[in-house]
Write an enzyme that holds these catalytic residues in place. Structure first.
Site, PDB file in Angstrom:
ATOM      1  N   GLY A 120     -10.188   7.038   1.147  1.00 17.27           N
ATOM      2  CA  GLY A 120      -9.861   8.454   1.084  1.00 17.27           C
ATOM      3  C   GLY A 120     -11.021   9.351   0.699  1.00 17.27           C
ATOM      4  N   ARG A 130      -6.473   9.028 -10.081  1.00 20.43           N
ATOM      5  CA  ARG A 130      -7.206   9.164  -8.818  1.00 20.43           C
ATOM      6  C   ARG A 130      -6.236   9.535  -7.677  1.00 20.43           C
ATOM      7  NH1 ARG A 130      -6.908   6.876  -3.444  1.00 20.43           N
ATOM      8  NH2 ARG A 130      -8.967   6.961  -2.528  1.00 20.43           N
ATOM      9  N   VAL A 131      -6.632  10.518  -6.873  1.00 17.91           N
ATOM     10  CA  VAL A 131      -5.857  10.907  -5.689  1.00 17.91           C
ATOM     11  C   VAL A 131      -6.790  10.813  -4.492  1.00 17.91           C
ATOM     12  CG1 VAL A 131      -4.648  12.812  -4.533  1.00 17.91           C
ATOM     13  CG2 VAL A 131      -4.321  12.437  -6.992  1.00 17.91           C
ATOM     14  N   GLY A 132      -6.304  10.246  -3.412  1.00 16.09           N
ATOM     15  CA  GLY A 132      -7.121  10.113  -2.202  1.00 16.09           C
ATOM     16  C   GLY A 132      -6.828  11.204  -1.190  1.00 16.09           C
ATOM     17  N   ASP A 133      -7.104  10.891   0.059  1.00 15.20           N
ATOM     18  CA  ASP A 133      -6.945  11.875   1.138  1.00 15.20           C
ATOM     19  C   ASP A 133      -5.496  12.052   1.582  1.00 15.20           C
ATOM     20  OD1 ASP A 133      -7.038   9.165   2.041  1.00 15.20           O
ATOM     21  OD2 ASP A 133      -7.093   9.917   4.092  1.00 15.20           O
ATOM     22  N   THR A 177      -6.397   6.797   7.647  1.00 11.44           N
ATOM     23  CA  THR A 177      -6.188   5.692   6.713  1.00 11.44           C
ATOM     24  C   THR A 177      -7.559   5.173   6.294  1.00 11.44           C
ATOM     25  OG1 THR A 177      -5.150   3.518   6.389  1.00 11.44           O
ATOM     26  CG2 THR A 177      -5.984   4.000   8.591  1.00 11.44           C
ATOM     27  N   GLY A 178      -7.605   4.484   5.182  1.00  9.23           N
ATOM     28  CA  GLY A 178      -8.876   3.937   4.725  1.00  9.23           C
ATOM     29  C   GLY A 178      -9.370   4.623   3.466  1.00  9.23           C
ATOM     30  N   THR A 194      -1.479   1.799   4.485  1.00  5.88           N
ATOM     31  CA  THR A 194      -1.000   3.171   4.255  1.00  5.88           C
ATOM     32  C   THR A 194      -0.438   3.671   5.565  1.00  5.88           C
ATOM     33  OG1 THR A 194      -2.529   3.816   2.515  1.00  5.88           O
ATOM     34  CG2 THR A 194      -1.870   5.558   4.020  1.00  5.88           C
ATOM     35  N   SER A 198       0.810  -1.235   0.000  1.00 11.61           N
ATOM     36  CA  SER A 198       0.000   0.000   0.000  1.00 11.61           C
ATOM     37  C   SER A 198       0.832   1.269   0.000  1.00 11.61           C
ATOM     38  CB  SER A 198      -0.910   0.039   1.233  1.00 11.61           C
ATOM     39  OG  SER A 198      -1.858  -0.983   1.153  1.00 11.61           O
ATOM     40  N   THR A 234       1.369   6.819   0.625  1.00  8.76           N
ATOM     41  CA  THR A 234       0.517   5.705   0.164  1.00  8.76           C
ATOM     42  C   THR A 234       0.620   5.497  -1.346  1.00  8.76           C
ATOM     43  OG1 THR A 234      -1.769   4.866   0.226  1.00  8.76           O
ATOM     44  CG2 THR A 234      -1.510   7.181  -0.303  1.00  8.76           C
TER      45      THR A 234
HETATM   46  C1  SD4 Z   1      -6.374   6.482  -0.065  1.00 14.86           C
HETATM   47  N1  SD4 Z   1      -6.341   6.655   2.321  1.00 14.86           N
HETATM   48  O1  SD4 Z   1      -5.688   6.656  -1.061  1.00 14.86           O
HETATM   49  C2  SD4 Z   1      -5.689   6.014   1.213  1.00 14.86           C
HETATM   50  C3  SD4 Z   1      -5.707   4.519   1.274  1.00 14.86           C
HETATM   51  C4  SD4 Z   1      -5.324   3.943   2.598  1.00 14.86           C
HETATM   52  O2  SD4 Z   1      -4.644   2.126   3.901  1.00 14.86           O
HETATM   53  O3  SD4 Z   1      -5.296   4.592   3.604  1.00 14.86           O
HETATM   54  N2  SD4 Z   1      -5.024   2.679   2.710  1.00 14.86           N
HETATM   55  O4  SD4 Z   1      -7.595   6.652  -0.064  1.00 14.86           O
END
Ligand code: SD4
Length: 332
Positions: free
Chosen positions: A247, A221-224, A244-245, A193, A91, A211
């Site tokens: 995003g 795609r971009v997350g949090d 985490t999780g 992450t 990750s 991450t």
């Molecule tokens: C995301 N928050 O790109 C990240 C993924 C993540 O453990 O936290 N994975 O959305």
């Protein structure tokens, strides 16, 4: 007095009164807020570091920096680099799972005790995106560089380009392509992450988050994780939070900023994380299918952690001994 002059005077004196009143209210609020912050900010007894998930090697590295008298910023950078280099962590960094098209794209950000922030998004071919983010923070007039521009900057700064897709992750991706069923399952394919927060011997706080994002995400795609206030936020007066999780859910609630702001207004790190998860879960039909976890610290070194579903872990060092905890969960 002519009617017009009277109205103007009445209006002005009313306005004057309103301004005086609101200034008075502001002063009272300000002193109330100062009192709240002061109550929550007895300084931590010693250095500490906390990270999302079971990452003892990263935490121990950060602890090593802190124990040697290093600052929190160096500690979090050095710490998360361990996970970026670890190809078994799928990750983060090298060996991270690719997007749908087989490209590994990384996101990272870093924030220091003076409120400085740097981030890179959607970066290919560079393992240590956290260090590139730090360079953005320290050596450019900007705070975010994305995609090709970030890669150009990394090359100019002397970072080595390399292929991040390992044989193992390539095999997994090829298997996934057989069905191409895009169903992100956080906690299975998106586990690990790393978000890391540290307090140094001076009592200063820094944080880092890095991450490869959601496995098999859409290209671009971009997350949090690299977004200030969502994946990470540090306010040296109050505390810090990282996420985490999924995003998308964290971004929509500006989760890490929310947690820190709740602490500013008197909540403990635990209460603040619980409230932020409640905001995500409330009236949200997606909540049953997604995982989000927050960890937080306040200035006093107290910690908090909360997630939507069981399975989330975090790790703390207040000495060379690493302690692993299960995060409490809102559902199930
Ligand atoms: C995301 N928050 O790109 C990240 C993924 C993540 O453990 O936290 N994975 O959305």
């Amino acid at each position: 007095m002519k009617r017009r002059t009277f109205m103007q005077r009445a209006g002005l004196s009313g306005l004057g009164l309103a301004i005086t009143n609101s200034l008075l209210a502001c002063n009272t609020n300000e002193s109330k807020e100062k009192a709240t912050v002061a109550a929550a900010t007895k300084t931590a007894e010693g250095p500490m570091v906390i990270s999302t998930w079971n990452v003892p090697n990263a935490n121990n590295k950060a602890w090593e920096v802190l124990a040697a008298g290093g600052n929190a910023l160096d500690a979090v950078e050095q710490g998360v680099k361990v996970e970026e280099a670890d190809t078994k962590n799928q990750s983060v960094g090298k060996g991270g799972r690719p997007d749908r098209d087989g490209r590994v794209t990384l996101d990272a950000c870093i924030m220091d005790h003076q409120g400085n922030y740097g981030a890179v998004m959607c970066v290919q071919n560079y393992t240590h995106v956290i260090s590139i983010a730090r360079k953005v923070m320290e050596d450019t007039p900007h705070v975010i560089l994305a995609g090709a521009g970030a890669e150009q900057f990394a090359a100019a700064q002397g970072f080595e380009a390399e292929d991040l897709l390992t044989e193992a992750t390539k095999k997994d991706w090829e298997k996934w392509k057989e069905t191409s069923d895009y169903k992100p399952v956080i906690n299975i394919e998106n586990h690990d992450t790393i978000g890391m927060l540290a307090i140094d011997a001076e009592g200063n706080i820094s944080g880092a988050c890095t991450t490869s994002g959601l496995a098999y995400k859409m290209a671009g795609r971009v997350g949090d994780s690299p977004v200030i206030g969502s994946g990470l936020f540090v306010d040296n007066e109050v505390g810090a939070c990282t996420a985490t999780g999924m995003g998308e859910e964290v971004l929509k609630t500006v989760g890490s900023f929310l947690v820190v702001e709740l602490m500013r207004h008197g909540k403990s790190p635990q209460e603040a994380c619980e409230e932020a998860i409640r905001r995500i879960v409330k009236d949200n039909p997606r909540a049953k299918d997604v995982q989000v976890g927050f960890i937080a610290i306040n200035k006093a070194g107290e910690t908090g952690a909360y997630c939507i579903h069981p399975g989330f872990q975090y790790i703390v060092n207040r000495s060379e001994k690493t302690e692993l905890f299960d995060g409490k969960a809102a559902i199930g």
